[in-house]
Write an enzyme that holds these catalytic residues in place. Structure first.
Site, mmCIF file in Angstrom:
data_model
loop_
_atom_site.group_PDB
_atom_site.id
_atom_site.type_symbol
_atom_site.label_atom_id
_atom_site.label_comp_id
_atom_site.label_asym_id
_atom_site.label_seq_id
_atom_site.Cartn_x
_atom_site.Cartn_y
_atom_site.Cartn_z
ATOM 1 N N ASP A 32 -22.665 52.214 59.504
ATOM 2 C CA ASP A 32 -22.242 51.075 60.319
ATOM 3 C C ASP A 32 -22.554 51.404 61.766
ATOM 4 O O ASP A 32 -21.997 52.345 62.339
ATOM 5 C CB ASP A 32 -20.738 50.836 60.135
ATOM 6 C CG ASP A 32 -20.272 49.555 60.823
ATOM 7 O OD1 ASP A 32 -21.097 48.903 61.498
ATOM 8 O OD2 ASP A 32 -19.079 49.214 60.683
ATOM 9 N N LYS A 80 -18.988 55.401 54.075
ATOM 10 C CA LYS A 80 -19.672 54.734 55.185
ATOM 11 C C LYS A 80 -19.528 55.593 56.428
ATOM 12 O O LYS A 80 -18.426 56.012 56.777
ATOM 13 C CB LYS A 80 -19.033 53.366 55.414
ATOM 14 C CG LYS A 80 -19.518 52.641 56.639
ATOM 15 C CD LYS A 80 -19.081 51.192 56.580
ATOM 16 C CE LYS A 80 -18.008 50.890 57.597
ATOM 17 N NZ LYS A 80 -17.604 49.466 57.565
ATOM 18 N N LYS A 112 -20.049 55.890 60.460
ATOM 19 C CA LYS A 112 -20.314 55.202 61.720
ATOM 20 C C LYS A 112 -21.467 55.953 62.392
ATOM 21 O O LYS A 112 -21.560 57.186 62.281
ATOM 22 C CB LYS A 112 -19.075 55.223 62.613
ATOM 23 C CG LYS A 112 -17.916 54.413 62.052
ATOM 24 C CD LYS A 112 -18.092 52.921 62.303
ATOM 25 C CE LYS A 112 -16.895 52.142 61.771
ATOM 26 N NZ LYS A 112 -17.021 50.698 61.994
ATOM 27 N N ASP A 162 -21.826 41.834 59.643
ATOM 28 C CA ASP A 162 -20.370 41.931 59.829
ATOM 29 C C ASP A 162 -19.952 41.019 60.978
ATOM 30 O O ASP A 162 -19.689 39.824 60.786
ATOM 31 C CB ASP A 162 -19.998 43.414 60.086
ATOM 32 C CG ASP A 162 -18.519 43.643 60.385
ATOM 33 O OD1 ASP A 162 -17.744 42.674 60.423
ATOM 34 O OD2 ASP A 162 -18.118 44.804 60.598
ATOM 35 N N SER A 217 -14.510 54.333 55.431
ATOM 36 C CA SER A 217 -15.306 54.340 56.644
ATOM 37 C C SER A 217 -14.899 55.585 57.425
ATOM 38 O O SER A 217 -13.716 55.820 57.650
ATOM 39 C CB SER A 217 -14.980 53.063 57.423
ATOM 40 O OG SER A 217 -15.627 53.076 58.655
ATOM 41 N N GLU A 229 -25.049 48.482 58.477
ATOM 42 C CA GLU A 229 -24.169 47.390 58.903
ATOM 43 C C GLU A 229 -24.357 47.066 60.382
ATOM 44 O O GLU A 229 -24.288 47.953 61.230
ATOM 45 C CB GLU A 229 -22.728 47.841 58.621
ATOM 46 C CG GLU A 229 -21.722 46.723 58.547
ATOM 47 C CD GLU A 229 -20.347 47.262 58.151
ATOM 48 O OE1 GLU A 229 -20.261 48.252 57.403
ATOM 49 O OE2 GLU A 229 -19.360 46.679 58.603
ATOM 50 N N LYS A 255 -14.385 39.960 56.562
ATOM 51 C CA LYS A 255 -13.081 40.372 57.088
ATOM 52 C C LYS A 255 -12.301 39.095 57.311
ATOM 53 O O LYS A 255 -12.748 38.215 58.061
ATOM 54 C CB LYS A 255 -13.247 41.116 58.412
ATOM 55 C CG LYS A 255 -13.855 42.492 58.270
ATOM 56 C CD LYS A 255 -14.126 43.091 59.642
ATOM 57 C CE LYS A 255 -14.670 44.495 59.534
ATOM 58 N NZ LYS A 255 -15.384 44.890 60.766
ATOM 59 N N GLY A 274 -12.241 46.276 56.640
ATOM 60 C CA GLY A 274 -10.874 46.516 57.093
ATOM 61 C C GLY A 274 -10.783 46.427 58.601
ATOM 62 O O GLY A 274 -11.758 46.665 59.310
HETATM 63 MG MG MG Z 1 -18.656 46.919 60.640
#
Ligand code: MG
Length: 310
Positions: A130, A103, A105, A180, A77, A155, A204, A232
């Site tokens: 995400d 991934k 953000k 998520d 990420s 996400e 998670k 994570g």
């Molecule tokens: Mg997320």
């Protein structure tokens, strides 16, 4: 908040376990049932009991949880870097390190341009984004325009506690939504998948309150034919080892955010540290317990507060 977890652990959770015989990690949720919420604090305790159970039984934590994989696939990420050439350098570094999924953000104003730049340079990598709840339903047309980037998933684009409006959004876009934050337990997973709120779930273990619930969410996803992956939460070595064991369950078919210790820590609290192979994989330990020794010396060095409950 660490202080919230500390208080609830000290005053509500540990007193319910002290002096009791606990045979299995899966017995813990029932013992803590009267305490509502506080899922991360509960997960820390429950997972420690699972870890101990594996040691007592002389099997690996992965085996105890129902794991079937010997290797897990790793993604990374990457946080937002407003300077796009610099962001491309960061992606370059992770792709070169072998990570199997990148991934990004994103947020309004930092999305399409970055996706386009990354896609232009790497047309075929597994790429996802995400949004951490940064968008509103009014952004549907904009989000739908990302279909051209062939993202593996988007996400949690909408509110952190919503899966109703996510279902409305998912109907209007081709890219799978990955849920998520809104999946707190297996009932949420069931409701969300029945509503069509997403087509992938990020599990998670801290967010859902421990291994028992994580396994239940995994089970619901399997019933619906929905892939899951392990997210994570900046875990240190012990939590990272637990994430590796969880990721060995059969439904974890997408690369997770479980990455090398060195991505987050100069010196982790476990021995050996978690390493990722050049092909972006972590070996699932088959030895007894979590498969990584806890470095008590390192924990001692880092300890800022200590309390004994008995
Ligand atoms: Mg997320």
């Amino acid at each position: 908040m660490i202080d919230t977890a500390w208080t609830i652990t000290e005053q509500e959770l540990i007193p319910r376990l002290l002096g009791k015989e606990i045979a299995r990690g899966s017995d813990v949720p029932e013992m803590l049932l009267q305490v509502r919420g506080h899922r991360m604090a509960k997960a820390a305790i429950e997972n420690a009991v699972w870890d101990l159970e594996a040691q007592v039984k002389g099997i690996s934590l992965s085996q105890l949880l129902g794991g079937t994989r010997e290797m897990i696939a790793c993604g990374v990420s990457i946080g937002m870097e407003m300077d796009i050439p610099k962001q491309l350098e960061r992606v370059e570094k992770e792709v070169a390190a072998g990570y199997q999924r990148i991934k990004l953000k994103c947020q309004p104003g930092y999305d399409s341009k970055v996706f386009a730049a990354v896609r232009e340079r790497w047309p075929d990598i597994l790429l996802s984004c995400d949004a951490n709840s940064a968008y509103k339903l009014g952004d549907t047309d904009h989000i739908a325009s990302w279909d051209e980037f062939k993202l593996l998933m988007i996400e949690q684009p909408l509110w952190y506690d919503d899966f109703y409006f996510h279902a409305m959004l998912q109907k209007r876009i081709n890219t799978p939504i990955c849920l998520d934050e809104c999946i707190r337990n297996h009932r949420d997973a069931q409701a969300a998948l029945e509503l069509g709120s997403g087509r992938i779930i990020n599990i998670k273990v801290g967010r859902v309150g421990g291994f028992t619930e994580a396994i239940a969410v995994h089970g619901i996803a399997q019933q619906h034919g929905v892939p899951v992956w392990c997210g994570g939460m900046l875990e240190s070595g012990i939590g990272r080892a637990h994430n590796i064991a969880l990721s060995s369950l059969p439904g974890f078919t997408l690369p997770g955010d479980v990455s090398a210790s060195k991505r987050y820590w100069t010196d982790d609290i476990i021995e050996p540290e978690v390493t990722v192979s050049a092909t972006g994989e972590i070996v699932v330990p088959q030895t007894v317990g979590r498969g990584f020794e806890v470095r008590k010396d390192r924990i001692h060095e880092l300890t800022v507060r200590h309390q004994r409950l008995a």
